[in-house]
Design an enzyme around this catalytic site. Structure first.
Site, mmCIF file in Angstrom:
data_model
loop_
_atom_site.group_PDB
_atom_site.id
_atom_site.type_symbol
_atom_site.label_atom_id
_atom_site.label_comp_id
_atom_site.label_asym_id
_atom_site.label_seq_id
_atom_site.Cartn_x
_atom_site.Cartn_y
_atom_site.Cartn_z
ATOM 1 N N MET A 1 0.834 -1.203 0.000
ATOM 2 C CA MET A 1 0.000 0.000 0.000
ATOM 3 C C MET A 1 0.860 1.240 0.000
ATOM 4 S SD MET A 1 -3.271 0.344 0.079
ATOM 5 C CE MET A 1 -4.478 -0.936 0.072
ATOM 6 N N CYS A 2 0.656 2.011 -0.876
ATOM 7 C CA CYS A 2 1.327 3.323 -0.870
ATOM 8 C C CYS A 2 0.583 4.260 0.086
ATOM 9 C CB CYS A 2 1.323 3.931 -2.267
ATOM 10 S SG CYS A 2 1.679 2.759 -3.588
ATOM 11 N N ARG A 3 0.964 5.480 0.082
ATOM 12 C CA ARG A 3 0.300 6.524 0.881
ATOM 13 C C ARG A 3 0.051 7.699 -0.045
ATOM 14 N NH1 ARG A 3 -1.459 4.589 5.581
ATOM 15 N NH2 ARG A 3 -2.106 3.243 3.892
#
Ligand code: GLN
Length: 227
Positions: A1-3
């Protein structure tokens, strides 16, 4: 998961949103606080912002924490509407600038936190990269942002393991979905922030419940349940 992080409001510097906050995207690139998948976001970064009505992007395929040129210039970049990201590449996806959000169709900037099986997405000739998020962006652009909620629900039905946190902006509107990962809202006096996680400990941050759509126009924030 990126941000990711989105801003709609008064004209502010890019550094005030991305680099200066104590738990902002720069810190989230190596020490996110709420990330459920992945430990850090070292596979690239992207800053998209509106220059009037024109979306402009600056992206890198290296960790944000080491980007000295960006650090030097970001205090001089100002915008009223921003989509910024740090990336943790999904296994098998290319680590290169074209695979790094935000993606654009010339009007919208779009980021995706999550993963989706590319086999359930229609083939897209306009995708910038073979990365799942780039193909998803092309599908969302083609369907139109007013259909974003329906598009997410349909793709999630086809791929129940998909995580579909999407964030998009067109200069006057900010739209986001929470579907499988965290999303928070901060209503400030000068605008609205939507972010994967709070960039500081301000008690005004609100968590968006999972499977919801957030639509920000001006300083009006509307939340809608999805699915
Ligand atoms: N699947 C996307 C990529 O590979 C996004 C990854 C993420 O949200 N960590 O870049």
């Amino acid at each position: 998961m990126c941000r990711h992080l989105g801003w709609l409001g008064a004209e502010v510097t890019i550094s005030s949103l991305v680099l200066d906050p104590p738990q902002g995207l720069r810190v989230q690139s190596y020490a996110p606080r709420r990330q459920k998948y992945g430990l850090m976001n070292a596979d690239g970064w992207g800053v998209g912002f509106f220059d009037g009505r024109v979306p402009r992007r600056w992206r890198g395929a290296v960790p944000l924490w080491g980007e000295r040129s960006f650090e030097s210039v970001a205090p001089a970049l100002r915008s009223h509407c921003v989509v910024a990201t740090v990336r943790s590449a999904t296994v098998g996806m290319p680590i290169e600038v074209s695979a790094t959000a935000p993606f654009t169709d010339g009007h919208w900037l779009l980021s995706h936190n999550g993963v989706v099986d590319r086999a359930v997405l229609p083939a897209s000739l306009s995708a910038e990269s073979v990365c799942d998020s780039a193909i998803l962006a092309a599908v969302v652009f083609a369907r139109g942002m007013d259909a974003l909620g329906d598009t997410v629900v349909e793709i999630a039905a086809a791929d129940p393991l998909a995580r579909l946190n999407i964030l998009a902006a067109d200069g006057s509107r900010l739209v986001a979905t929470a579907w499988g990962d965290t999303l928070s809202i901060l209503r400030r006096g000068d605008g609205v922030v939507l972010a994967s996680e709070p960039y500081d400990d301000d008690p005004d941050w609100e968590d968006v419940p999972d499977r919801h759509l957030v639509d920000v126009i001006g300083n009006h924030v509307a939340l809608t349940a999805l699915g």
